[in-house]
Design an enzyme around this catalytic site. Structure first.
Site, PDB file in Angstrom:
ATOM      1  N   GLY A 141     -16.579  -0.691   4.123  1.00 48.81           N
ATOM      2  CA  GLY A 141     -16.464   0.722   3.796  1.00 48.81           C
ATOM      3  C   GLY A 141     -17.377   1.674   4.534  1.00 48.81           C
ATOM      4  N   GLY A 146     -14.561  -3.312   8.308  1.00 48.17           N
ATOM      5  CA  GLY A 146     -13.360  -3.284   9.132  1.00 48.17           C
ATOM      6  C   GLY A 146     -13.555  -2.205  10.179  1.00 48.17           C
ATOM      7  N   CYS A 159      10.855  12.890  13.721  1.00 50.49           N
ATOM      8  CA  CYS A 159      11.637  13.979  13.156  1.00 50.49           C
ATOM      9  C   CYS A 159      11.091  14.394  11.795  1.00 50.49           C
ATOM     10  CB  CYS A 159      13.095  13.524  13.038  1.00 50.49           C
ATOM     11  SG  CYS A 159      14.190  14.808  12.468  1.00 50.49           S
TER      12      CYS A 159
END
Ligand SMILES: *Cc1c(COP(=O)(O)O)cnc(C)c1O
Length: 437
Positions: free
Chosen positions: A244, A290, A357
């Site tokens: 974290g 991470g 889109c």
């Protein structure tokens, strides 16, 4: 002007990464293209380990595989000595294939299946349990396999963290973990199981946290529980504090700095050390970074298809939230450079938009860039974490290639998906099969 991190530089106006010219990489491999610098990942890992080891001898890094699940990234980290936090059967298989040892993995998750537990038991991978239902399920599966499964419980420490609400995982209201007040009951239940042995404790309070204070409070909550559980008879082999730690995304002057790894270690580890010394035990201390390991290793290269002056000046590039979901999902900021004119001064304000889109397909709002024209190459920085790993095939677009660079060498570590790949999993129900006769 953007202040570049040390592994990025500008040569002959071109952005360089890991000794490779991004303009040449885009020409060779096509765009969009993720480019990752191997050396940067190794440096981040080594900096983490030395920061932690300065305080405590038995530390281990379990890389959070979800941040970037390319097998080669896992291999690089395995070579450095890392294990992994895996959240699915797929991530578990990748981590083992990368050469990580089963005892260096932890199978996390709040909604694991019987098959997940069976896989963990058969591979000898420890499981972090998130509910009493999971405990019962795993006990039964381990008994059928004639094994004792080593486990931890994930604690919900009820800590409010200053980050985007979608990535705050340790709030009292979060879906993850068992409330701290109920943890002793959970361990008592585990101690009573014949085929489960509680040997650790686990926590993860959220992501992109730019202050060490919540981690220190987390460590205090965890160590209070360790003290209590130790006296209940839990023999600790590991204390897993989760990941974290945030990174700096804004390099153009404004924006918050991230704590250093040493800063994290010196606010968290002394809390653990004093309690462990008092109890006279020396389990391993694990963390699960991470983002802070891989985020800054990677740039996303994307070609400018067109520039349109409307109510704003839009730079239409060939990568959108199909390849980088973070700006749309978390309102996150990524630095954008014009990679083929990286040292030119800005001449105006541009909004960088993808090819999807959807009105929301905007990767960067109102940025100061040097006169962008069709055919330019843009580089989106700090895309090594939750970039490719969150990419999709939305809007009928295959995911792009990934290239690994190291000291001027470059090779593919994943090819781009083709139209055939998009079709590969399709089946036709019988009533839709057109009979040519
Ligand atoms: C996502 C996650 C991590 C990694 O978080 P980062 O912010 O990338 O360091 C670690 N542990 C668990 C359980 C996670 O879900």
């Amino acid at each position: 002007m953007v202040k570049l991190p040390p592994h990025l530089s500008v040569q002959n106006q071109h952005l360089m990464i890991g000794g490779c010219d991004t303009v040449k990489l885009a020409f060779t491999y096509g765009t969009p293209l993720y480019v990752t610098d191997e050396t940067r990942i190794r440096d981040n890992y080594r900096e983490w380990i030395s920061a932690l080891s300065a305080h405590y001898p038995l530390v281990r890094i379990l890389y959070a595989a979800k941040a970037n699940g390319n097998l080669n990234i896992l291999k690089i980290l395995a070579m450095e000595g890392a294990g992994a936090d895996v959240f699915s059967a797929g991530e578990l298989h990748l981590a083992l294939l990368a050469g990580m040892k089963p005892e260096h993995l932890l199978f996390n998750g709040s909604s694991k299946t019987e098959a997940d537990h069976r896989l963990a038991v058969s591979k000898g991978v420890r499981v972090s349990l998130d509910s009493l239902d999971e405990l019962a399920m795993l006990d039964q599966i381990a008994e059928e396999a004639g094994k004792v499964a080593e486990v931890s419980f994930r604690v919900n420490p009820a800590i409010d963290v200053p980050t985007h609400p979608k990535i705050a995982t340790g709030l009292a209201t979060s879906k993850f973990g068992i409330p701290a007040a109920e943890i002793t009951d959970a361990y008592a239940a585990a101690l009573a199981c014949k085929n489960v042995a509680p040997v650790g404790i686990h926590c993860h309070i959220g992501s992109q946290i730019l202050d060490t204070e919540p981690f220190r409070r987390e460590a205090e909550v965890m160590m209070e529980l360790v003290d209590e559980l130790f006296h209940m008879g839990v023999k600790f082999k590991f204390i897993d504090l989760g990941g974290g730690l945030g990174v700096k995304y804004e390099h153009s002057g404004s924006g918050p700095d991230a704590p250093t790894f040493a800063g994290y270690a010196s606010s968290v580890l002394p809390v653990c050390k004093s309690v462990l010394a008092r109890l006279g035990i020396q389990p391993e201390i694990w963390i699960e970074p991470g983002r802070s390991l891989v985020c800054d290793s990677t740039v996303l290269l994307s070609k400018v298809n067109s520039v349109k002056k409307a109510h704003k000046t839009f730079v239409n590039i060939d990568a959108g939230f199909n390849l980088l979901a973070r700006p749309v999902m978390y309102d996150s900021y990524h630095e954008v450079l014009v990679a083929n004119r990286a040292d030119e001064a800005p001449d105006g304000t541009y909004t960088v938009t993808g090819p999807i889109c959807e009105t929301g397909d905007i990767l960067a709002h109102d940025r100061q860039l040097p006169g962008v024209v069709a055919g330019d190459l843009v580089a989106i920085l700090d895309t090594g974490a939750y970039g490719y790993s969150m990419a999709s095939q939305y809007n009928g677009r295959g995911r792009c290639a990934e290239v690994l660079v190291r000291n001027g060498q470059a090779e593919l570590m994943r090819r781009a998906e083709t139209i055939d790949d998009l079709m590969a999993t399709l089946k036709t129900p019988s009533w839709l099969q057109v009979n040519p006769e």
